[in-house]
Design a protein around this motif. Structure first.
Motif, PDB file in Angstrom:
ATOM      1  N   ASN A  93       6.854   8.890  -1.215  1.00 38.87           N
ATOM      2  CA  ASN A  93       5.612   8.963  -1.995  1.00 38.87           C
ATOM      3  C   ASN A  93       4.479   9.643  -1.223  1.00 38.87           C
ATOM      4  O   ASN A  93       4.592   9.869  -0.022  1.00 38.87           O
ATOM      5  CB  ASN A  93       5.190   7.540  -2.389  1.00 38.87           C
ATOM      6  N   ARG A 135      -5.652  -3.070 -12.441  1.00 41.24           N
ATOM      7  CA  ARG A 135      -5.790  -4.262 -11.609  1.00 41.24           C
ATOM      8  C   ARG A 135      -6.782  -5.231 -12.219  1.00 41.24           C
ATOM      9  O   ARG A 135      -6.569  -6.431 -12.284  1.00 41.24           O
ATOM     10  CB  ARG A 135      -6.351  -3.880 -10.243  1.00 41.24           C
ATOM     11  N   ASN A 153       0.779  -1.232   0.000  1.00 41.56           N
ATOM     12  CA  ASN A 153       0.000   0.000   0.000  1.00 41.56           C
ATOM     13  C   ASN A 153       0.810   1.282   0.000  1.00 41.56           C
ATOM     14  O   ASN A 153       0.273   2.344   0.261  1.00 41.56           O
ATOM     15  CB  ASN A 153      -0.932   0.055   1.217  1.00 41.56           C
ATOM     16  N   SER A 154       2.111   1.159  -0.265  1.00 37.14           N
ATOM     17  CA  SER A 154       2.912   2.371  -0.262  1.00 37.14           C
ATOM     18  C   SER A 154       2.849   3.052  -1.631  1.00 37.14           C
ATOM     19  O   SER A 154       3.370   4.141  -1.796  1.00 37.14           O
ATOM     20  CB  SER A 154       4.361   2.044   0.093  1.00 37.14           C
ATOM     21  N   GLY A 155       2.229   2.381  -2.606  1.00 42.60           N
ATOM     22  CA  GLY A 155       2.113   2.972  -3.941  1.00 42.60           C
ATOM     23  C   GLY A 155       3.060   2.346  -4.952  1.00 42.60           C
ATOM     24  O   GLY A 155       3.295   2.913  -6.011  1.00 42.60           O
ATOM     25  N   LYS A 156       3.562   1.166  -4.637  1.00 42.64           N
ATOM     26  CA  LYS A 156       4.518   0.510  -5.528  1.00 42.64           C
ATOM     27  C   LYS A 156       3.934   0.261  -6.912  1.00 42.64           C
ATOM     28  O   LYS A 156       4.542   0.581  -7.914  1.00 42.64           O
ATOM     29  CB  LYS A 156       4.955  -0.839  -4.937  1.00 42.64           C
ATOM     30  N   THR A 157       2.747  -0.342  -6.909  1.00 43.66           N
ATOM     31  CA  THR A 157       2.151  -0.687  -8.197  1.00 43.66           C
ATOM     32  C   THR A 157       1.871   0.570  -9.012  1.00 43.66           C
ATOM     33  O   THR A 157       2.101   0.605 -10.213  1.00 43.66           O
ATOM     34  CB  THR A 157       0.869  -1.498  -7.973  1.00 43.66           C
ATOM     35  N   THR A 158       1.402   1.613  -8.326  1.00 43.49           N
ATOM     36  CA  THR A 158       1.133   2.873  -9.021  1.00 43.49           C
ATOM     37  C   THR A 158       2.414   3.425  -9.638  1.00 43.49           C
ATOM     38  O   THR A 158       2.438   3.819 -10.805  1.00 43.49           O
ATOM     39  CB  THR A 158       0.548   3.901  -8.030  1.00 43.49           C
ATOM     40  N   ASP A 199       1.687  14.574  -2.291  1.00 38.88           N
ATOM     41  CA  ASP A 199       0.505  15.423  -2.511  1.00 38.88           C
ATOM     42  C   ASP A 199      -0.335  15.506  -1.246  1.00 38.88           C
ATOM     43  O   ASP A 199      -0.828  16.573  -0.874  1.00 38.88           O
ATOM     44  CB  ASP A 199      -0.312  14.902  -3.696  1.00 38.88           C
ATOM     45  N   GLU A 200      -0.443  14.386  -0.544  1.00 42.84           N
ATOM     46  CA  GLU A 200      -1.234  14.411   0.691  1.00 42.84           C
ATOM     47  C   GLU A 200      -0.540  15.180   1.787  1.00 42.84           C
ATOM     48  O   GLU A 200      -1.165  15.892   2.566  1.00 42.84           O
ATOM     49  CB  GLU A 200      -1.513  12.975   1.155  1.00 42.84           C
ATOM     50  N   ARG A 209      -8.885   6.438   0.517  1.00 44.96           N
ATOM     51  CA  ARG A 209      -8.627   7.274  -0.652  1.00 44.96           C
ATOM     52  C   ARG A 209      -9.723   7.065  -1.665  1.00 44.96           C
ATOM     53  O   ARG A 209     -10.275   5.991  -1.772  1.00 44.96           O
ATOM     54  CB  ARG A 209      -7.316   6.877  -1.328  1.00 44.96           C
ATOM     55  N   SER A 266       4.845  11.991  -6.091  1.00 47.52           N
ATOM     56  CA  SER A 266       3.479  11.540  -5.936  1.00 47.52           C
ATOM     57  C   SER A 266       3.206  10.612  -7.109  1.00 47.52           C
ATOM     58  O   SER A 266       3.084  11.064  -8.246  1.00 47.52           O
ATOM     59  CB  SER A 266       2.509  12.716  -5.942  1.00 47.52           C
ATOM     60  N   ALA A 267       3.175   9.329  -6.802  1.00 46.46           N
ATOM     61  CA  ALA A 267       3.070   8.341  -7.882  1.00 46.46           C
ATOM     62  C   ALA A 267       1.758   8.496  -8.631  1.00 46.46           C
ATOM     63  O   ALA A 267       1.721   8.480  -9.852  1.00 46.46           O
ATOM     64  CB  ALA A 267       3.202   6.933  -7.316  1.00 46.46           C
ATOM     65  N   SER A 268       0.673   8.699  -7.885  1.00 43.70           N
ATOM     66  CA  SER A 268      -0.624   8.736  -8.561  1.00 43.70           C
ATOM     67  C   SER A 268      -0.783   9.992  -9.401  1.00 43.70           C
ATOM     68  O   SER A 268      -1.491  10.001 -10.388  1.00 43.70           O
ATOM     69  CB  SER A 268      -1.756   8.609  -7.554  1.00 43.70           C
ATOM     70  N   ASP A 296      -8.544  -0.414  -3.547  1.00 43.20           N
ATOM     71  CA  ASP A 296      -7.955   0.886  -3.797  1.00 43.20           C
ATOM     72  C   ASP A 296      -8.404   1.928  -2.783  1.00 43.20           C
ATOM     73  O   ASP A 296      -7.689   2.874  -2.497  1.00 43.20           O
ATOM     74  CB  ASP A 296      -8.314   1.353  -5.213  1.00 43.20           C
TER      75      ASP A 296
END
Ligand code: GDP
Ligand code: MG
Length: 670
Positions: free
Chosen positions: A114, A506, A12-17, A117-118, A496, A143-145, A372
Motif C-alpha cells: 500500500n 470514522r 496505520n498501514s491503511g487497513k480501514t481505508t 502513491d507516496e 498526512r 494505493s488504498a486511499s 488521520d
C-alpha cells in the motif's frame, strides 16, 4: 462462490481505508480511531459471496497483546480462504516483520503493497517482481486511499483462494535458529497435527517460548525437556535470548530482501516533511505545551460556545417536539400514566442524552482528524515516559483526556491500547477524570456554600480526581495489574493530509453507536427511573415523589451515607438518580426540595447540607460509579458483567473512603 478474505496488517498501514474501498458502505462497523478491536465484516463490492474481515492492527503474532492473539486465533481456527496482508510500502521493513510470521500460518496469502502513491512521488523504486519471487507469494501494489490497484488485488486474492496457493517458501532461516526450528518441527509433528496448528508456526512459537502454543500442543514432559535443551543450545551458540534470536533472524532476512528490491533515489518527500514537522511537534520542551494547547482548542471547540450552542439548539428542538407530542397526546385522551411515561420519562431521559450529540460529533470529528493526520502516535510517544511510571502506556493519554468531556467516548477510545492489561487499567481510571455532566452539580453546590471561592473549589475537585486516579494507578500496578505496559513501538507514520472520506466514516461509526445507545440502554434506564419515581410499592401512582418506591430505596441507602455526614434520604436518592445521568442529581434535588425554580435551589440546600457535608457530597459525586451509559460502555468494552461490576464496586469504594477521610479530617480542622 463463498469466500472469506482476512485483512491483516500493522496499525496505520491503511487497513480501514482498504476495507472501505473493498466494501463500500456495505459493512458492519464499530471501531474507533486507532486499532480495530472487534473484527469488522463486509461484503466485497461486485463479488457475490465474497466476505472480507478486518482484523485488529498488529505488529507481530506474539501472545503479548489481546489483538495479536485474536488475530492469530482467527486465522488458525476460522480458516479464512485467503489473507490479504497489507504492507505500508513507506515502512516496508517493519511491516514485513509481520508478513514473515503470517506466511507460517499455512494459509493462502497475498501481499497488498500500500501507499504506492507516496513511493512514486518520493523517487523510490520497489522491484515488485523480485519481491514476489523472493517471498514466493503474490504482491500487488496498491494505493488504498486513491483506490488504485484495489481491483487487481481483489482478483488476485480470489484467485489465490480458489487455487489454494500456499506461500511457496517459508524457510528463511539460517544457522542455529534454523537448526532449532527444524529439530523442534520433527519433534512435534504429531502434536501439531492433533492440535490443528500449522507445524512451522508451532515450531517458531516454541523457539520464541510462547506459552499459549505450548499449552495447546499438550506436549509430554520429556518432549518439553528436549525443546528446552534445543533452545538452550541455540541461545548458547548465538549468545542472545530466544526471542531476540528469532527477531534477529527475521530482520536479517528482511534487510537482505530490501537491499535487493528497493532502489533509492533520495529520501521520500513525505518522510522529509514529517521529520521537519516533528522537529517542532515532538521537540523536547515544546512537545508538551503544544499538545496541551491542541487539547485546549479541541475542548474549547467541543464544550465551548459552539458545542454548547448546538446542544442547546438540539435540546430546544427536542423540547419542542416533546410539547407537540404532549399536546397531541392530550387531545387523544390517552391513559395519563402512559402519557406521563412518554413525556416525563422517555422524552426527558432520552432527550437529555441525545442533546449531547453535537458535542460527540464535534469531538469525534476533531479526534478523527488528529488520528488521520498521524499526530496521535506522536502524543503517545511524548507522554509515554510520564505515564509509564504509573504503569500506563503513552497511549492511555487520549482516553484519559477525553474523560474530562464524557466517559463514554473516553472508555471507547481505550480500544486504541494494544494490550488488555493497559486497556483495563485505563478504563478503570477514566471515570475519575471529572466529566462535564458533573459541572451542573458543582455549580449548584458552590453557589450554595462557597460563593466566594467557587472557582477554587471546582479546581480542587478536578485536581482531586486526577490525584485519586494517580494513587489508584499505583495501587493497581502494585497488585492485580502487575507487569508492564506493552513496549511502545516507536514507529511514527508520516504526517498526512486527512482525507475527508475516512474522517467522515470514522466519525459516523461513533455517532451511530451513540444514537443506538441512547435508544436502547438509556431508553430502558429512564423508563425504570420514571417507574420508581412515579409509583409506590403498591403500584399506585404517587402525588409527590417522597412516597415513591424511589424514596423507599433512597431510605435504604441512608445508613451507607450517614458516616459521610449526609444521611438524608433525599441526598441518597439524588445519588441514585444521578446514575441515569449525573445532571439528574441537580434535578432530583429540585424536585425533592420542591424548589419553585432553579435560581431558588441553592439557598434551599442548607436544609440538607452544611458547607462541609456539601463538599463531602461533591467529592463523592466526583468519584463514585459512573452513569449507566458509561457503565454499559465499560461492560461492553470489558466484555463481562462481572468485570464491570467489580470496576464499579472499586470506584464506589474509593469514593466512599476518600469522602469519609475528607469528612473526618474536615471535622477535625473546622
Ligand atoms: P489502519 O490503521 O491500518 O486502519 O489505517 P487507516 O486506513 O486508518 O489509514 C491510515 C492513514 O493512511 C490514513 O490517514 C489514510 O488516509 C492513509 N492512507 C491509507 N492508504 C493510503 C494510500 O494508499 N496512500 C496514502 N498516501 N495514504 C493512505
Ligand atoms: Mg483502522
Amino acid at each position: 462462490m463463498n469466500l472469506t478474505i482476512a485483512l491483516v496488517g500493522n496499525p496505520n498501514s491503511g487497513k480501514t481505508t482498504l476495507f472501505n474501498q473493498m466494501t463500500g458502505s456495505n459493512q458492519k462497523v464499530s471501531n474507533l480511531p486507532g486499532v480495530t478491536i472487534e473484527s469488522k465484516e463486509g461484503l466485497v463490492k461486485g463479488h457475490k459471496g465474497v466476505k472480507v474481515v478486518d482484523l485488529p492492527g498488529i505488529y507481530s503474532l506474539s501472545p503479548y497483546s489481546a489483538e495479536e492473539v485474536v488475530a492469530r486465533d482467527y486465522i488458525i481456527n476460522q480458516k479464512p480462504d485467503v489473507i490479504i496482508n497489507i504492507v505500508d510500502a513507506t515502512n516496508i521493513e517493519r511491516n514485513l516483520y509481520l508478513s514473515l510470521q503470517l506466511m507460517e500460518l499455512k494459509t493462502p496469502m497475498v501481499i497488498a503493497l500500500n501507499m504506492m502513491d507516496e513511493i512514486r512521488n518520493s523517487g523510490v523504486f520497489i522491484d515488485i517482481q523480485q519481491m514476489k519471487e523472493t517471498l514466493g507469494i503474490p504482491v500487488v501494489p496498491i494505493s488504498a486511499s486513491k483506490n488504485e490497484g484495489v481491483h487487481d488485488l481483489i482478483h488476485c486474492a480470489i484467485e489465490t483462494a480458489q487455487k489454494r496457493l500456499l506461500p511457496k517458501k517459508i524457510d528463511f532461516c539460517t544457522g542455529p535458529v534454523h537448526n532449532a526450528i527444524h529439530s523442534i518441527s520433527h519433534l512435534i509433528e504429531n502434536e501439531a497435527k492433533a492440535a490443528g496448528l500449522p507445524l512451522r508456526y508451532s515450531a517458531t512459537k516454541l523457539v520464541e517460548g510462547d506459552d499459549l502454543v505450548m499449552e495447546t500442543l499438550k506436549l509430554e514432559e520429556p518432549e518439553k525437556d528436549i525443546i528446552q535443551h534445543i533452545v538452550d543450545d541455540m541461545e548458547f551458540h548465538l549468545e542472545t535470548d530466544r526471542e531476540a534470536a528469532m527477531a534477529d533472524m527475521r530482520y536479517c532476512f528482511i534487510e537482505e530482501l530490501c537491499d535487493r528490491i528497493i532502489k533509492k533515489g533520495g529520501e521520500s518527500k513525505a518522510h522529509l516533511r514529517s521529520i521537519k514537522i516533528d522537529e517542532i511537534l515532538t521537540h523536547k520542551y515544546l512537545a508538551l505545551p503544544i499538545f496541551l494547547g491542541i487539547m485546549l482548542v479541541i475542548f474549547w471547540l467541543t464544550f465551548g460556545p459552539l458545542g454548547t450552542w448546538l446542544s442547546d439548539f438540539l435540546g430546544a428542538g427536542i423540547d419542542h417536539l416533546a410539547s407537540i407530542t404532549d399536546a397531541a397526546l392530550s387531545r387523544t385522551n390517552i391513559n395519563p400514566v402512559l402519557h406521563s411515561l412518554i413525556i416525563d420519562g422517555i422524552f426527558v431521559g432520552v432527550g437529555s442524552v441525545l442533546s449531547f450529540l453535537p458535542l460527540i460529533t464535534i469531538l469525534f470529528f476533531l479526534l478523527s482528524v488528529m488520528e488521520d493526520s498521524g499526530y496521535i502516535p506522536r502524543v503517545a510517544f511524548v507522554m509515554d515516559k510520564l505515564l509509564r511510571r504509573l504503569g500506563l502506556s503513552g497511549r492511555s493519554i487520549v482516553p484519559l483526556l477525553l474523560g474530562f468531556g464524557c466517559s463514554v467516548p473516553a472508555i471507547m477510545a481505550a480500544r486504541t491500547l494494544p494490550s488488555r492489561r493497559d486497556r483495563y487499567m485505563t478504563i478503570i481510571l477514566v471515570p475519575f477524570m471529572s466529566c462535564s455532566a458533573k459541572i451542573p452539580i458543582y455549580a449548584m453546590f458552590t453557589a450554595a456554600f462557597f460563593k466566594e471561592h467557587q472557582a477554587l473549589v471546582m479546581f480542587a475537585l478536578y485536581i482531586m480526581g486526577i490525584l485519586v486516579a494517580v494513587c489508584c494507578a499505583l495501587l493497581l500496578k502494585g497488585t492485580i495489574f502487575s507487569g508492564n505496559p506493552v513496549p511502545f513501538v516507536m514507529e511514527l507514520p508520516n504526517y498526512r493530509m486527512p482525507v475527508l472520506k475516512s474522517v467522515w466514516l470514522r466519525m459516523w461509526e461513533n455517532i451511530l453507536g451513540f444514537i443506538r445507545r441512547a435508544f436502547t440502554i438509556i431508553f430502558l434506564a429512564t423508563i425504570v427511573i420514571w417507574l420508581l419515581q412515579s409509583f409506590d410499592a403498591g403500584f399506585n401512582m404517587v402525588e409527590s415523589s417522597d412516597q415513591s418506591m424511589l424514596a423507599s430505596i433512597g431510605i435504604l441507602a441512608v445508613p451507607i451515607f450517614a458516616p459521610l455526614g449526609f444521611g438524608d434520604w433525599r441526598a441518597a436518592t439524588a445519588l441514585i438518580t444521578g446514575l441515569s445521568a449525573k445532571e439528574a442529581v441537580v434535578s432530583t434535588f429540585a424536585i425533592l426540595l420542591d424548589a419553585p425554580n432553579a435560581t431558588a435551589l441553592p439557598a434551599m440546600m442548607s436544609e440538607i447540607f452544611t458547607p462541609l457535608t456539601g463538599f463531602v457530597f461533591l467529592v463523592f459525586c466526583l468519584l463514585y460509579m459512573p452513569c449507566v451509559a458509561a457503565l454499559a460502555t465499560i461492560r461492553k468494552e470489558m466484555g463481562s458483567t462481572w468485570k464491570a461490576s467489580a470496576v464499579v464496586l472499586f470506584q464506589t469504594s474509593v469514593a466512599w473512603i476518600v469522602a469519609f477521610l475528607v469528612y473526618n479530617i474536615g471535622k477535625m480542622i473546622l
